[in-house]
Design a protein around this motif. Structure first.
Motif, mmCIF file in Angstrom:
data_model
loop_
_atom_site.group_PDB
_atom_site.id
_atom_site.type_symbol
_atom_site.label_atom_id
_atom_site.label_comp_id
_atom_site.label_asym_id
_atom_site.label_seq_id
_atom_site.Cartn_x
_atom_site.Cartn_y
_atom_site.Cartn_z
ATOM 1 N N PRO A 219 0.707 -1.405 -0.146
ATOM 2 C CA PRO A 219 -0.015 0.030 0.200
ATOM 3 C C PRO A 219 0.838 1.407 0.136
ATOM 4 C CG PRO A 219 -0.693 -1.523 1.590
ATOM 5 C CD PRO A 219 0.525 -2.181 1.125
ATOM 6 N N SER A 220 2.016 1.221 0.434
ATOM 7 C CA SER A 220 2.841 2.311 0.583
ATOM 8 C C SER A 220 3.765 2.626 -0.805
ATOM 9 C CB SER A 220 3.873 2.074 1.512
ATOM 10 O OG SER A 220 4.813 1.284 1.693
ATOM 11 N N ILE A 221 3.504 1.950 -1.683
ATOM 12 C CA ILE A 221 3.956 2.374 -3.143
ATOM 13 C C ILE A 221 3.257 3.570 -3.763
ATOM 14 C CG2 ILE A 221 4.096 1.739 -5.498
ATOM 15 C CD1 ILE A 221 4.625 -1.073 -4.706
ATOM 16 N N ALA A 222 4.229 4.671 -3.860
ATOM 17 C CA ALA A 222 3.514 6.070 -4.590
ATOM 18 C C ALA A 222 3.947 6.373 -5.675
ATOM 19 C CB ALA A 222 3.766 6.911 -3.574
ATOM 20 N N CYS A 223 5.273 5.541 -6.099
ATOM 21 C CA CYS A 223 5.690 6.197 -7.478
ATOM 22 C C CYS A 223 6.708 4.981 -8.006
ATOM 23 C CB CYS A 223 6.463 7.429 -7.540
ATOM 24 S SG CYS A 223 7.873 7.482 -6.335
ATOM 25 N N ASP A 224 7.259 5.295 -9.241
ATOM 26 C CA ASP A 224 8.024 4.258 -9.770
ATOM 27 C C ASP A 224 9.374 4.142 -9.092
ATOM 28 O OD1 ASP A 224 6.733 3.251 -11.901
ATOM 29 O OD2 ASP A 224 7.215 4.854 -13.038
ATOM 30 N N CYS B 37 9.617 4.116 -5.791
ATOM 31 C CA CYS B 37 9.260 3.387 -4.611
ATOM 32 C C CYS B 37 9.553 1.958 -5.144
ATOM 33 C CB CYS B 37 7.967 3.366 -4.154
ATOM 34 S SG CYS B 37 7.292 4.933 -3.471
ATOM 35 N N VAL B 38 9.020 1.391 -6.228
ATOM 36 C CA VAL B 38 9.171 0.106 -6.730
ATOM 37 C C VAL B 38 10.628 0.063 -7.089
ATOM 38 C CG1 VAL B 38 8.860 -1.443 -8.873
ATOM 39 C CG2 VAL B 38 6.923 0.183 -8.139
ATOM 40 N N ALA B 39 11.422 0.865 -7.502
ATOM 41 C CA ALA B 39 12.910 0.745 -7.844
ATOM 42 C C ALA B 39 13.661 0.461 -6.508
ATOM 43 C CB ALA B 39 13.379 1.977 -8.686
ATOM 44 N N GLY B 40 12.964 1.194 -5.428
ATOM 45 C CA GLY B 40 13.860 1.147 -4.132
ATOM 46 C C GLY B 40 13.707 -0.415 -3.751
ATOM 47 N N ILE B 41 12.400 -0.888 -3.663
ATOM 48 C CA ILE B 41 12.094 -2.240 -3.440
ATOM 49 C C ILE B 41 13.068 -3.167 -4.198
ATOM 50 C CG2 ILE B 41 10.394 -3.705 -3.110
ATOM 51 C CD1 ILE B 41 8.305 -1.682 -2.365
ATOM 52 N N LYS C 160 13.374 -10.950 -10.323
ATOM 53 C CA LYS C 160 12.637 -10.003 -11.352
ATOM 54 C C LYS C 160 11.251 -9.434 -10.602
ATOM 55 C CE LYS C 160 13.906 -12.372 -15.454
ATOM 56 N NZ LYS C 160 13.665 -13.506 -16.266
ATOM 57 N N VAL C 161 11.409 -8.075 -10.637
ATOM 58 C CA VAL C 161 10.490 -7.525 -9.892
ATOM 59 C C VAL C 161 9.822 -6.437 -10.767
ATOM 60 C CG1 VAL C 161 9.915 -5.603 -8.002
ATOM 61 C CG2 VAL C 161 11.801 -7.369 -7.814
ATOM 62 N N GLU C 162 8.314 -6.531 -10.894
ATOM 63 C CA GLU C 162 7.529 -5.583 -11.555
ATOM 64 C C GLU C 162 6.493 -5.022 -10.841
ATOM 65 O OE1 GLU C 162 5.929 -7.363 -15.146
ATOM 66 O OE2 GLU C 162 7.666 -8.409 -15.657
ATOM 67 N N GLY C 163 6.226 -3.821 -10.772
ATOM 68 C CA GLY C 163 5.446 -2.897 -9.962
ATOM 69 C C GLY C 163 4.341 -2.494 -10.826
ATOM 70 N N GLU D 190 10.468 -9.235 4.136
ATOM 71 C CA GLU D 190 11.549 -8.486 4.870
ATOM 72 C C GLU D 190 12.295 -7.429 4.142
ATOM 73 O OE1 GLU D 190 15.730 -10.500 6.532
ATOM 74 O OE2 GLU D 190 13.916 -11.398 7.617
ATOM 75 N N ALA D 191 12.523 -7.820 2.956
ATOM 76 C CA ALA D 191 13.284 -6.778 1.959
ATOM 77 C C ALA D 191 12.471 -5.738 1.826
ATOM 78 C CB ALA D 191 13.972 -7.603 0.725
ATOM 79 N N ILE D 192 11.082 -5.783 1.610
ATOM 80 C CA ILE D 192 10.096 -4.734 1.309
ATOM 81 C C ILE D 192 10.110 -3.784 2.423
ATOM 82 C CG2 ILE D 192 7.953 -4.204 0.792
ATOM 83 C CD1 ILE D 192 7.671 -6.689 -0.684
ATOM 84 N N VAL D 193 10.227 -4.356 3.776
ATOM 85 C CA VAL D 193 10.177 -3.557 4.937
ATOM 86 C C VAL D 193 11.409 -2.891 5.112
ATOM 87 C CG1 VAL D 193 9.943 -3.632 7.342
ATOM 88 C CG2 VAL D 193 8.390 -5.223 6.176
ATOM 89 N N ALA D 194 12.605 -3.607 4.712
ATOM 90 C CA ALA D 194 13.940 -2.965 4.820
ATOM 91 C C ALA D 194 14.019 -1.832 3.737
ATOM 92 C CB ALA D 194 14.971 -3.822 4.462
ATOM 93 N N ALA D 195 13.326 -1.787 2.720
ATOM 94 C CA ALA D 195 13.169 -0.744 1.610
ATOM 95 C C ALA D 195 12.308 0.383 2.331
ATOM 96 C CB ALA D 195 12.868 -1.272 0.461
ATOM 97 N N GLY D 196 11.892 0.259 3.343
ATOM 98 C CA GLY D 196 10.870 1.355 3.942
ATOM 99 C C GLY D 196 9.287 1.137 3.452
ATOM 100 N N HIS D 197 9.025 0.195 3.313
ATOM 101 C CA HIS D 197 7.583 0.114 2.963
ATOM 102 C C HIS D 197 6.949 -1.122 3.707
ATOM 103 C CE1 HIS D 197 7.926 2.660 -0.627
ATOM 104 N NE2 HIS D 197 8.970 2.031 -0.961
#
Length: 62
Positions: free
Chosen positions: A6-11, A13-17, A29-32, A52-59
């Motif tokens: 839910p915290s994804i706001a822009c591309d 955000c996806v790149a950071g994850i 491979k990650v697609e958002g 865990e990786a998503i949380v580490a990325a701040g989401h």
């Protein structure tokens, strides 16, 4: 796997994850979809490790 983030706001955000996941699995491979706030991830990692990786990325995973 598909995960709602839910915290994804822009591309960016996806790149950071994606960076965080690929630090742990370089072949992942990650697609958002920013409008639907969904990530599609192909990886050898467990779902718990991906979350865990998503949380580490701040989401947060929904």
């Amino acid at each position: 796997m598909k995960l709602k983030v839910p915290s994804i706001a822009c591309d960016n955000c996806v790149a950071g994850i994606e960076r965080e996941i690929r630090d742990r699995d370089p072949n992942a491979k990650v697609e958002g979809n920013v409008s639907q706030k969904i990530l599609t991830i192909e990886t050898e990692m467990t779902e718990a490790a991906v979350k865990e990786a998503i949380v580490a990325a701040g989401h947060e995973v929904g």
